[in-house]
Motif scaffolding. Structure first.
Motif, PDB file in Angstrom:
ATOM      1  N   ASP A  26      -1.887  -4.220   7.168  1.00  0.00           N
ATOM      2  CA  ASP A  26      -0.630  -3.675   7.666  1.00  0.00           C
ATOM      3  C   ASP A  26      -0.139  -2.559   6.761  1.00  0.00           C
ATOM      4  OD1 ASP A  26       2.329  -3.520   8.298  1.00  0.00           O
ATOM      5  OD2 ASP A  26       1.733  -5.074   9.713  1.00  0.00           O
ATOM      6  N   GLY A  27       0.213  -1.429   7.362  1.00  0.00           N
ATOM      7  CA  GLY A  27       0.699  -0.298   6.593  1.00  0.00           C
ATOM      8  C   GLY A  27       1.975  -0.582   5.837  1.00  0.00           C
ATOM      9  N   ARG A  28       2.812  -1.482   6.356  1.00  0.00           N
ATOM     10  CA  ARG A  28       4.058  -1.794   5.659  1.00  0.00           C
ATOM     11  C   ARG A  28       3.790  -2.511   4.339  1.00  0.00           C
ATOM     12  NH1 ARG A  28       6.558  -4.723  10.814  1.00  0.00           N
ATOM     13  NH2 ARG A  28       4.327  -5.205  10.978  1.00  0.00           N
ATOM     14  N   ARG A  29       2.861  -3.440   4.370  1.00  0.00           N
ATOM     15  CA  ARG A  29       2.506  -4.151   3.143  1.00  0.00           C
ATOM     16  C   ARG A  29       1.790  -3.205   2.174  1.00  0.00           C
ATOM     17  NH1 ARG A  29       0.233  -8.921   5.091  1.00  0.00           N
ATOM     18  NH2 ARG A  29      -1.477  -7.589   5.720  1.00  0.00           N
ATOM     19  N   ALA A  30       0.949  -2.323   2.702  1.00  0.00           N
ATOM     20  CA  ALA A  30       0.270  -1.348   1.854  1.00  0.00           C
ATOM     21  C   ALA A  30       1.284  -0.430   1.181  1.00  0.00           C
ATOM     22  CB  ALA A  30      -0.726  -0.536   2.675  1.00  0.00           C
ATOM     23  N   TYR A  31       2.318  -0.031   1.918  1.00  0.00           N
ATOM     24  CA  TYR A  31       3.360   0.809   1.327  1.00  0.00           C
ATOM     25  C   TYR A  31       4.048   0.077   0.176  1.00  0.00           C
ATOM     26  CZ  TYR A  31       7.627   3.480   0.707  1.00  0.00           C
ATOM     27  OH  TYR A  31       8.645   4.193   0.151  1.00  0.00           O
ATOM     28  N   GLU A  32       4.347  -1.191   0.390  1.00  0.00           N
ATOM     29  CA  GLU A  32       4.985  -1.971  -0.665  1.00  0.00           C
ATOM     30  C   GLU A  32       4.086  -2.075  -1.892  1.00  0.00           C
ATOM     31  OE1 GLU A  32       5.864  -5.654   1.199  1.00  0.00           O
ATOM     32  OE2 GLU A  32       7.535  -4.858   2.398  1.00  0.00           O
ATOM     33  N   THR A  33       2.778  -2.195  -1.683  1.00  0.00           N
ATOM     34  CA  THR A  33       1.839  -2.289  -2.803  1.00  0.00           C
ATOM     35  C   THR A  33       1.793  -0.997  -3.596  1.00  0.00           C
ATOM     36  OG1 THR A  33       0.469  -3.914  -1.664  1.00  0.00           O
ATOM     37  CG2 THR A  33      -0.563  -2.672  -3.453  1.00  0.00           C
ATOM     38  N   ASP A  35       3.996   1.324  -3.710  1.00  0.00           N
ATOM     39  CA  ASP A  35       5.292   1.524  -4.352  1.00  0.00           C
ATOM     40  C   ASP A  35       5.403   0.663  -5.608  1.00  0.00           C
ATOM     41  OD1 ASP A  35       8.091   2.552  -4.357  1.00  0.00           O
ATOM     42  OD2 ASP A  35       8.579   0.445  -4.037  1.00  0.00           O
ATOM     43  N   MET A  36       4.912  -0.571  -5.523  1.00  0.00           N
ATOM     44  CA  MET A  36       4.926  -1.466  -6.680  1.00  0.00           C
ATOM     45  C   MET A  36       4.058  -0.923  -7.813  1.00  0.00           C
ATOM     46  SD  MET A  36       2.573  -3.964  -7.946  1.00  0.00           S
ATOM     47  CE  MET A  36       1.769  -4.684  -6.508  1.00  0.00           C
ATOM     48  N   LEU A  37       2.859  -0.452  -7.479  1.00  0.00           N
ATOM     49  CA  LEU A  37       1.948   0.039  -8.511  1.00  0.00           C
ATOM     50  C   LEU A  37       2.496   1.273  -9.207  1.00  0.00           C
ATOM     51  CD1 LEU A  37      -1.542  -0.386  -6.794  1.00  0.00           C
ATOM     52  CD2 LEU A  37      -0.596  -1.730  -8.663  1.00  0.00           C
ATOM     53  N   ASP A 131      -6.154   6.699  -8.795  1.00  0.00           N
ATOM     54  CA  ASP A 131      -6.616   6.172  -7.532  1.00  0.00           C
ATOM     55  C   ASP A 131      -5.736   5.008  -7.083  1.00  0.00           C
ATOM     56  OD1 ASP A 131      -8.325   5.804  -5.308  1.00  0.00           O
ATOM     57  OD2 ASP A 131      -9.490   4.339  -6.387  1.00  0.00           O
ATOM     58  N   THR A 132      -4.407   5.168  -7.233  1.00  0.00           N
ATOM     59  CA  THR A 132      -3.544   4.114  -6.706  1.00  0.00           C
ATOM     60  C   THR A 132      -3.739   3.980  -5.201  1.00  0.00           C
ATOM     61  OG1 THR A 132      -1.921   4.458  -8.470  1.00  0.00           O
ATOM     62  CG2 THR A 132      -1.161   3.322  -6.505  1.00  0.00           C
ATOM     63  N   SER A 133      -4.053   5.093  -4.530  1.00  0.00           N
ATOM     64  CA  SER A 133      -4.300   5.021  -3.089  1.00  0.00           C
ATOM     65  C   SER A 133      -5.490   4.112  -2.793  1.00  0.00           C
ATOM     66  CB  SER A 133      -4.533   6.424  -2.528  1.00  0.00           C
ATOM     67  OG  SER A 133      -5.668   7.028  -3.128  1.00  0.00           O
TER      68      SER A 133
END
Length: 226
Positions: A26-33, A35-37, A131-133
């Motif tokens: 899910d892109g929403r969870r990926a965004y949160e990850t 952002d956290m990193l 490479d946070t992405s």
């Protein structure tokens, strides 16, 4: 929404609505990850980089991601600590194969970031692209793969010291048990990079020395950037 086939045309208005629950990936969870990193675990310079905190920030981030991966449900999660190569703190999660546990399918991306003002592209404090992405994609896939069952062992990894020469992944391969084979590997590095890249038009000045940052003296084209 318009669909045309020959002289036939169909038009419709389709409402789009976010799901109430997160999808398997899910892109929403990926965004949160991501952002956290980039906010809580930035400055992830390689552990061997004594000029940058001696790798303390990287080690703290690695341990935190290992704890995250344990929460995903992997059978085993480790931060690698090799006696003969102690700086290669890879974060690795294992979902053991049910019939072929000694045959690995591996996904991963490097977790360290480039040091500021180093060639070829100059590092940042967050490494959001490099490479946070890729780390985010690896973690998003990991949380899904950890929930499934497979014939082969599925491995999700965040590699150390890629910016110093692929050192973390090389150390991992060098320390694999003799009975283990890697059947496939999928690598995610700078997955958010858009093409074509627009070369920098203005030189960057090193704020510490006032010198011109060498890579910006000339135009970059897609062959160099790629």
């Amino acid at each position: 929404f318009n669909v045309t086939a020959g002289d036939q045309t169909w038009n419709a208005t389709l409402p789009l609505q976010d799901s109430t629950e997160l999808m398997l990936v899910d892109g929403r969870r990926a965004y949160e990850t991501i952002d956290m990193l980039t906010s809580q675990y930035n400055n992830r310079w390689c552990a061997s980089a004594s000029i940058h905190e001696g790798g303390a920030a990287y080690e703290a981030a690695a341990e935190a991601m290992a704890e995250n991966m344990r929460g995903y449900g992997f059978d085993f999660v480790e931060v690698t600590r090799y006696e003969d190569d102690p700086d290669q703190l890879n974060v690795v999660g294992y979902n053991w194969g049910r019939t072929n546990p000694d045959e690995y399918i591996v996904i991963g991306g490097h977790f360290d970031i480039a040091y500021a003002f180093t060639p070829p592209s100059g590092g940042t404090n967050e490494g959001a692209n490099d490479d946070t992405s890729g780390s985010t994609v690896s973690l998003e896939m990991a949380q899904a793969l950890a929930k499934m069952e497979f014939d082969h062992t599925v491995v999700a990894a965040l590699w150390a010291c890629e910016e110093e020469g692929l050192l973390g992944s090389l150390a991992y391969v060098a320390h694999l048990p003799e009975n283990v084979s890697v059947k496939a590997y999928m690598n995610f590095d700078m997955v958010s990079l858009n093409y074509p890249i627009t070369p920098l038009t203005e030189p960057i000045i090193d704020p510490l020395t006032g010198d011109l940052f060498a890579p910006t003296k000339y135009d970059w084209d897609i062959s160099i950037a790629g």
